[in-house]
Design a protein around this motif. Structure first.
Motif, PDB file in Angstrom:
ATOM      1  N   LEU A 153       7.420   5.095   4.553  1.00  0.00           N
ATOM      2  CA  LEU A 153       7.356   3.612   3.842  1.00  0.00           C
ATOM      3  C   LEU A 153       7.162   2.793   4.983  1.00  0.00           C
ATOM      4  O   LEU A 153       7.759   1.832   5.092  1.00  0.00           O
ATOM      5  CB  LEU A 153       8.918   3.464   3.461  1.00  0.00           C
ATOM      6  N   GLU A 154       5.928   3.082   5.600  1.00  0.00           N
ATOM      7  CA  GLU A 154       5.620   2.144   6.670  1.00  0.00           C
ATOM      8  C   GLU A 154       4.805   1.025   6.119  1.00  0.00           C
ATOM      9  O   GLU A 154       4.800   0.017   6.941  1.00  0.00           O
ATOM     10  CB  GLU A 154       4.679   3.266   7.792  1.00  0.00           C
ATOM     11  N   THR A 155       4.438   1.104   5.102  1.00  0.00           N
ATOM     12  CA  THR A 155       3.340  -0.032   4.426  1.00  0.00           C
ATOM     13  C   THR A 155       4.103  -0.729   3.145  1.00  0.00           C
ATOM     14  O   THR A 155       4.809   0.384   2.552  1.00  0.00           O
ATOM     15  CB  THR A 155       2.023   0.273   4.476  1.00  0.00           C
ATOM     16  N   THR A 156       3.483  -1.515   2.728  1.00  0.00           N
ATOM     17  CA  THR A 156       3.866  -2.038   1.387  1.00  0.00           C
ATOM     18  C   THR A 156       3.285  -1.068   0.346  1.00  0.00           C
ATOM     19  O   THR A 156       4.229  -0.740  -0.810  1.00  0.00           O
ATOM     20  CB  THR A 156       3.459  -3.458   1.126  1.00  0.00           C
ATOM     21  N   ASP A 157       2.198  -0.486   0.417  1.00  0.00           N
ATOM     22  CA  ASP A 157       1.682   0.389  -0.540  1.00  0.00           C
ATOM     23  C   ASP A 157       2.738   1.765  -0.708  1.00  0.00           C
ATOM     24  O   ASP A 157       2.917   2.253  -1.438  1.00  0.00           O
ATOM     25  CB  ASP A 157       0.419   0.912  -0.178  1.00  0.00           C
ATOM     26  N   ASP A 158       3.137   2.048   0.547  1.00  0.00           N
ATOM     27  CA  ASP A 158       4.080   3.289   0.649  1.00  0.00           C
ATOM     28  C   ASP A 158       5.241   3.048  -0.087  1.00  0.00           C
ATOM     29  O   ASP A 158       5.947   3.675  -1.021  1.00  0.00           O
ATOM     30  CB  ASP A 158       4.273   3.430   2.149  1.00  0.00           C
ATOM     31  N   ILE A 159       5.875   1.861   0.099  1.00  0.00           N
ATOM     32  CA  ILE A 159       6.990   1.515  -0.658  1.00  0.00           C
ATOM     33  C   ILE A 159       6.754   1.424  -2.121  1.00  0.00           C
ATOM     34  O   ILE A 159       7.476   1.912  -3.032  1.00  0.00           O
ATOM     35  CB  ILE A 159       7.506   0.097  -0.210  1.00  0.00           C
ATOM     36  N   VAL A 160       5.736   0.814  -2.541  1.00  0.00           N
ATOM     37  CA  VAL A 160       5.327   0.848  -4.000  1.00  0.00           C
ATOM     38  C   VAL A 160       4.961   2.238  -4.582  1.00  0.00           C
ATOM     39  O   VAL A 160       5.762   2.576  -5.773  1.00  0.00           O
ATOM     40  CB  VAL A 160       3.817   0.144  -4.449  1.00  0.00           C
ATOM     41  N   ALA A 161       4.412   3.261  -3.885  1.00  0.00           N
ATOM     42  CA  ALA A 161       4.183   4.677  -4.242  1.00  0.00           C
ATOM     43  C   ALA A 161       5.678   5.195  -4.367  1.00  0.00           C
ATOM     44  O   ALA A 161       5.921   6.097  -5.047  1.00  0.00           O
ATOM     45  CB  ALA A 161       3.213   5.316  -3.395  1.00  0.00           C
ATOM     46  N   MET A 169      11.660  10.800 -10.761  1.00  0.00           N
ATOM     47  CA  MET A 169      12.773  11.505 -10.687  1.00  0.00           C
ATOM     48  C   MET A 169      13.688  11.242 -11.462  1.00  0.00           C
ATOM     49  O   MET A 169      15.096  12.182 -11.561  1.00  0.00           O
ATOM     50  CB  MET A 169      13.223  11.391  -8.911  1.00  0.00           C
ATOM     51  N   GLY A 170      13.688  10.263 -12.067  1.00  0.00           N
ATOM     52  CA  GLY A 170      14.316  10.038 -13.448  1.00  0.00           C
ATOM     53  C   GLY A 170      15.146   8.861 -13.621  1.00  0.00           C
ATOM     54  O   GLY A 170      15.743   8.498 -14.503  1.00  0.00           O
ATOM     55  N   ALA A 171      15.168   8.030 -12.479  1.00  0.00           N
ATOM     56  CA  ALA A 171      15.820   6.674 -12.384  1.00  0.00           C
ATOM     57  C   ALA A 171      15.045   5.884 -13.308  1.00  0.00           C
ATOM     58  O   ALA A 171      13.566   5.714 -13.124  1.00  0.00           O
ATOM     59  CB  ALA A 171      15.802   6.088 -11.037  1.00  0.00           C
ATOM     60  N   LYS A 172      15.625   4.939 -14.301  1.00  0.00           N
ATOM     61  CA  LYS A 172      14.593   3.846 -15.022  1.00  0.00           C
ATOM     62  C   LYS A 172      14.183   2.846 -14.380  1.00  0.00           C
ATOM     63  O   LYS A 172      12.869   2.622 -14.456  1.00  0.00           O
ATOM     64  CB  LYS A 172      15.435   3.678 -16.169  1.00  0.00           C
ATOM     65  N   LEU A 194      10.579  -1.899 -12.463  1.00  0.00           N
ATOM     66  CA  LEU A 194      11.229  -1.870 -13.640  1.00  0.00           C
ATOM     67  C   LEU A 194      10.564  -0.805 -14.707  1.00  0.00           C
ATOM     68  O   LEU A 194       9.601  -0.485 -14.699  1.00  0.00           O
ATOM     69  CB  LEU A 194      11.028  -3.210 -14.218  1.00  0.00           C
ATOM     70  N   GLU A 195      11.650  -0.442 -15.542  1.00  0.00           N
ATOM     71  CA  GLU A 195      11.211   0.817 -16.509  1.00  0.00           C
ATOM     72  C   GLU A 195       9.866   0.385 -17.244  1.00  0.00           C
ATOM     73  O   GLU A 195       9.121   1.412 -17.582  1.00  0.00           O
ATOM     74  CB  GLU A 195      12.445   0.598 -17.365  1.00  0.00           C
ATOM     75  N   ASN A 196       9.628  -1.037 -17.729  1.00  0.00           N
ATOM     76  CA  ASN A 196       8.361  -1.140 -18.248  1.00  0.00           C
ATOM     77  C   ASN A 196       7.327  -1.255 -17.679  1.00  0.00           C
ATOM     78  O   ASN A 196       6.133  -1.680 -18.112  1.00  0.00           O
ATOM     79  CB  ASN A 196       8.764  -2.583 -19.096  1.00  0.00           C
ATOM     80  N   GLY A 197       7.253  -1.009 -16.216  1.00  0.00           N
ATOM     81  CA  GLY A 197       5.990  -1.065 -15.240  1.00  0.00           C
ATOM     82  C   GLY A 197       6.221  -2.477 -14.605  1.00  0.00           C
ATOM     83  O   GLY A 197       5.188  -2.490 -13.523  1.00  0.00           O
TER      84      GLY A 197
END
Length: 269
Positions: A153-161, A169-172, A194-197
């Motif tokens: 999670l080095e970059t913001t893109d990593d965090i988003v991914a 994995m199942g979390a909404k 969020l669940e809706n994207g």
């Protein structure tokens, strides 16, 4: 009217010094104007210097607490905290699906805010398999998110991914809490998917202090309380971020070393 008062539940361990775990959750419920209940999974003997001993509650007692609470109360949301081992996780997962305690907020309690692991590997694997799929909201700290996503999670893109991976994995709904383990930063930046994207960042100024015990517990508990009151997940997360920031910014002096956040201040957020 019976059970008219909004009720929320914490499924967690008790910290004897009141700074974290179930006590912090109950403080958070109280300042959110929600009646809080506690389903005990473990207990630790600790103070501001550290933890000296721990005890895991017998599984039959955990099961009985579920039955006893479900027989009387209208719990509208719940959250998990410390689930110490595979057996406790299996018991909680099974019992939660047998009752109606509303949406579940999962505070992973996998590692400390400084990165030290709190779970054995078998328990970690069971957490991923049994607890994450029950989560309406999951709130890992930075190191927990690294572990769960198997990413630095080095970059913001990593965090988003990484957040997208947690959804798979199942979390909404996912909150990856920002780093605050070093002093070389100006803000603490949380990423929300969020669940809706919909997705966004929440940022508050970084505060250098050792009065941060119970931060994660309080954050997840406020989310559960706000959901119990009928607020949206997004609104609940935004409220929790403000409450925690104000609670950290206005410190109280309890204990000699690592102290609790100030829930009284958070009540005014």
């Amino acid at each position: 009217m019976v059970n008219e008062q909004v009720q929320a539940l914490t499924i967690a361990g008790n910290d004897s010094d009141g700074s974290a775990g179930m006590p912090a959750d109950l403080h958070a419920f109280f300042i959110s104007n929600v009646y809080g209940m506690g389903l005990l999974t473990s207990a630790v003997s600790g103070n501001s210097y550290g933890i000296d001993a721990a005890h895991i509650v017998p599984l039959d007692f955990i099961k009985q607490q579920f039955k006893t609470l479900a027989a009387d109360f209208k719990i509208r949301a719940a959250k998990t905290g410390m689930l110490a081992n595979v057996e406790v996780m299996d018991t909680v997962a099974q019992c939660y699906q047998e009752v109606d305690f509303g949406p579940l907020v999962v505070d992973p309690v996998i590692s400390t805010k400084h990165g030290a692991m709190l779970m054995e590997q078998a328990a970690y694997e069971e957490f991923k398999a049994k607890i994450i799929p029950l989560a309406t909201v999951i709130t890992p700290n930075f190191f927990e998110a690294q572990k769960l996503t198997e990413s630095t999670l080095e970059t913001t893109d990593d965090i988003v991914a990484g957040a997208a991976k947690l959804q798979k994995m199942g979390a909404k709904n996912v909150v990856i809490k920002g780093q605050h383990h070093t002093d070389d930063r100006e803000t603490v930046d949380d990423y929300i998917l969020l669940e809706n994207g919909d997705h966004f960042w929440l940022k508050e100024p970084y505060i250098k202090t050792d009065r941060v015990n119970g931060t994660g517990d309080t954050f997840s508990a406020v989310i559960a309380a706000e959901i119990a009151k009928g607020n949206t997940v997004e609104a609940a997360i935004r409220t929790a971020k403000k409450v925690v920031h104000v609670s950290i910014a206005n410190s109280i002096q309890v204990g000699h070393k690592f102290g609790p956040i100030n829930h009284w201040a958070g009540q005014q957020a």
